[in-house]
Design a protein around this motif. Structure first.
Motif, PDB file in Angstrom:
ATOM      1  N   ILE A 101       0.836  -1.199   0.000  1.00 21.91           N
ATOM      2  CA  ILE A 101       0.000   0.000   0.000  1.00 21.91           C
ATOM      3  C   ILE A 101       0.871   1.249   0.000  1.00 21.91           C
ATOM      4  O   ILE A 101       1.980   1.242   0.542  1.00 21.91           O
ATOM      5  N   ILE A 102       0.375   2.303  -0.653  1.00 26.54           N
ATOM      6  CA  ILE A 102       1.072   3.588  -0.695  1.00 26.54           C
ATOM      7  C   ILE A 102       0.083   4.681  -0.301  1.00 26.54           C
ATOM      8  O   ILE A 102      -1.132   4.487  -0.370  1.00 26.54           O
ATOM      9  N   PRO A 103       0.609   5.847   0.115  1.00 24.47           N
ATOM     10  CA  PRO A 103      -0.296   6.945   0.466  1.00 24.47           C
ATOM     11  C   PRO A 103      -1.230   7.276  -0.699  1.00 24.47           C
ATOM     12  O   PRO A 103      -0.846   7.246  -1.863  1.00 24.47           O
ATOM     13  N   GLY A 104      -2.472   7.561  -0.353  1.00 23.22           N
ATOM     14  CA  GLY A 104      -3.480   7.903  -1.349  1.00 23.22           C
ATOM     15  C   GLY A 104      -4.346   6.727  -1.771  1.00 23.22           C
ATOM     16  O   GLY A 104      -5.319   6.910  -2.505  1.00 23.22           O
ATOM     17  N   LYS A 105      -4.038   5.525  -1.314  1.00 21.29           N
ATOM     18  CA  LYS A 105      -4.806   4.327  -1.693  1.00 21.29           C
ATOM     19  C   LYS A 105      -5.930   4.072  -0.694  1.00 21.29           C
ATOM     20  O   LYS A 105      -5.808   4.327   0.503  1.00 21.29           O
ATOM     21  N   THR A 106      -7.027   3.548  -1.229  1.00 21.27           N
ATOM     22  CA  THR A 106      -8.152   3.107  -0.416  1.00 21.27           C
ATOM     23  C   THR A 106      -8.421   1.650  -0.755  1.00 21.27           C
ATOM     24  O   THR A 106      -8.604   1.303  -1.921  1.00 21.27           O
ATOM     25  N   LEU A 107      -8.409   0.812   0.262  1.00 18.48           N
ATOM     26  CA  LEU A 107      -8.699  -0.614   0.097  1.00 18.48           C
ATOM     27  C   LEU A 107     -10.044  -0.914   0.732  1.00 18.48           C
ATOM     28  O   LEU A 107     -10.415  -0.306   1.735  1.00 18.48           O
ATOM     29  N   THR A 108     -10.767  -1.861   0.143  1.00 21.83           N
ATOM     30  CA  THR A 108     -12.035  -2.301   0.731  1.00 21.83           C
ATOM     31  C   THR A 108     -12.005  -3.804   0.930  1.00 21.83           C
ATOM     32  O   THR A 108     -11.390  -4.543   0.160  1.00 21.83           O
ATOM     33  N   TYR A 109     -12.656  -4.214   1.988  1.00 23.82           N
ATOM     34  CA  TYR A 109     -12.817  -5.631   2.292  1.00 23.82           C
ATOM     35  C   TYR A 109     -14.307  -5.886   2.421  1.00 23.82           C
ATOM     36  O   TYR A 109     -14.993  -5.244   3.230  1.00 23.82           O
ATOM     37  N   THR A 110     -14.842  -6.786   1.590  1.00 23.44           N
ATOM     38  CA  THR A 110     -16.263  -7.125   1.691  1.00 23.44           C
ATOM     39  C   THR A 110     -16.387  -8.534   2.236  1.00 23.44           C
ATOM     40  O   THR A 110     -15.632  -9.437   1.857  1.00 23.44           O
ATOM     41  N   GLN A 111     -17.327  -8.708   3.132  1.00 24.80           N
ATOM     42  CA  GLN A 111     -17.507  -9.973   3.830  1.00 24.80           C
ATOM     43  C   GLN A 111     -18.986 -10.204   4.086  1.00 24.80           C
ATOM     44  O   GLN A 111     -19.670  -9.337   4.618  1.00 24.80           O
ATOM     45  N   THR A 112     -19.475 -11.381   3.682  1.00 29.19           N
ATOM     46  CA  THR A 112     -20.844 -11.749   3.993  1.00 29.19           C
ATOM     47  C   THR A 112     -20.873 -12.347   5.402  1.00 29.19           C
ATOM     48  O   THR A 112     -20.067 -13.208   5.736  1.00 29.19           O
ATOM     49  N   LEU A 113     -21.801 -11.867   6.204  1.00 23.66           N
ATOM     50  CA  LEU A 113     -21.953 -12.337   7.579  1.00 23.66           C
ATOM     51  C   LEU A 113     -23.345 -12.916   7.751  1.00 23.66           C
ATOM     52  O   LEU A 113     -24.327 -12.321   7.321  1.00 23.66           O
ATOM     53  N   LYS A 114     -23.421 -14.070   8.377  1.00 21.87           N
ATOM     54  CA  LYS A 114     -24.714 -14.687   8.689  1.00 21.87           C
ATOM     55  C   LYS A 114     -25.125 -14.218  10.079  1.00 21.87           C
ATOM     56  O   LYS A 114     -24.378 -14.362  11.041  1.00 21.87           O
ATOM     57  N   VAL A 115     -26.319 -13.654  10.142  1.00 18.13           N
ATOM     58  CA  VAL A 115     -26.844 -13.128  11.398  1.00 18.13           C
ATOM     59  C   VAL A 115     -27.992 -14.008  11.857  1.00 18.13           C
ATOM     60  O   VAL A 115     -28.935 -14.247  11.106  1.00 18.13           O
ATOM     61  N   THR A 116     -27.898 -14.488  13.079  1.00 19.07           N
ATOM     62  CA  THR A 116     -29.027 -15.143  13.725  1.00 19.07           C
ATOM     63  C   THR A 116     -29.509 -14.154  14.774  1.00 19.07           C
ATOM     64  O   THR A 116     -28.773 -13.817  15.698  1.00 19.07           O
ATOM     65  N   ALA A 117     -30.704 -13.666  14.594  1.00 22.14           N
ATOM     66  CA  ALA A 117     -31.257 -12.663  15.501  1.00 22.14           C
ATOM     67  C   ALA A 117     -32.722 -12.990  15.714  1.00 22.14           C
ATOM     68  O   ALA A 117     -33.566 -12.650  14.902  1.00 22.14           O
TER      69      ALA A 117
END
Length: 173
Positions: free
Chosen positions: A68-84
């Motif tokens: 990574i270098i200055p000025g970069k934006t990284l995204t992490y997407t994750q599916t989460l199973k919710v029991t509610a």
């Protein structure tokens, strides 16, 4: 026998007779049982699926080899199973801070932000607050973590961030 002893015995017998008779005196009393049902506690659980992906823009990256270098934006997407399961259950989804290692700590420069970008139909989402609209035993949410390395950063060279410490937490409101 002496008069005092006879009087005492007669007094004790009189008290015993009066006490025995007191047990037969009763006020009217009645009870009624009803079938009011059973209340069961709900449940709140969170499970991360195995589909998490890091990206730089639209390009999938491998964190172990990405620099990574200055000025970069990284995204992490994750599916989460919710029991509610619970009437009116509402919970807040958070992501942990990242662990910084190395000589130049990136943790002071890069702070994760979290957004829930989509959800199944049995939950509603406002920011990172998830509210159950019906009993959800298989609800899913797509969480997106964004890491931005500011373009104005003058530190952090050769620093590392351990991305394996990323933790999602679901806490009832």
């Amino acid at each position: 026998m002496n008069r005092i002893v006879k009087g005492s015995i007669a007094g004790v017998i009189g008290i015993a007779l009066l006490t025995g008779g007191a047990g037969t005196f009763a006020l009217w009393n009645s009870t009624a049982s009803v079938s009011a049902g059973t209340i069961t506690a709900g449940n709140l659980a969170l499970v991360a699926n195995t589909d998490g992906v890091w990206k730089d823009g639209s390009t999938t990256i491998t964190p172990a080899t990405y620099k990574i270098i200055p000025g970069k934006t990284l995204t992490y997407t994750q599916t989460l199973k919710v029991t509610a399961v619970g009437d009116g259950l509402s919970a807040n989804l958070t992501v942990s801070s990242l662990t910084a290692t190395g000589t130049n700590s990136l943790n002071t420069l890069i702070t994760p932000s979290l957004a829930v970008t989509s959800a199944s139909s049995n939950v509603t989402v406002s920011g990172s607050t998830i509210t159950v609209t019906s009993s959800a035993t298989d609800a899913t949410v797509l969480a997106t973590v964004t890491l931005t390395f500011p373009s104005t950063a003058t530190a952090g060279q050769l620093g590392t961030i351990n991305l394996s410490s990323l933790t999602f937490t679901l806490t009832q409101n």
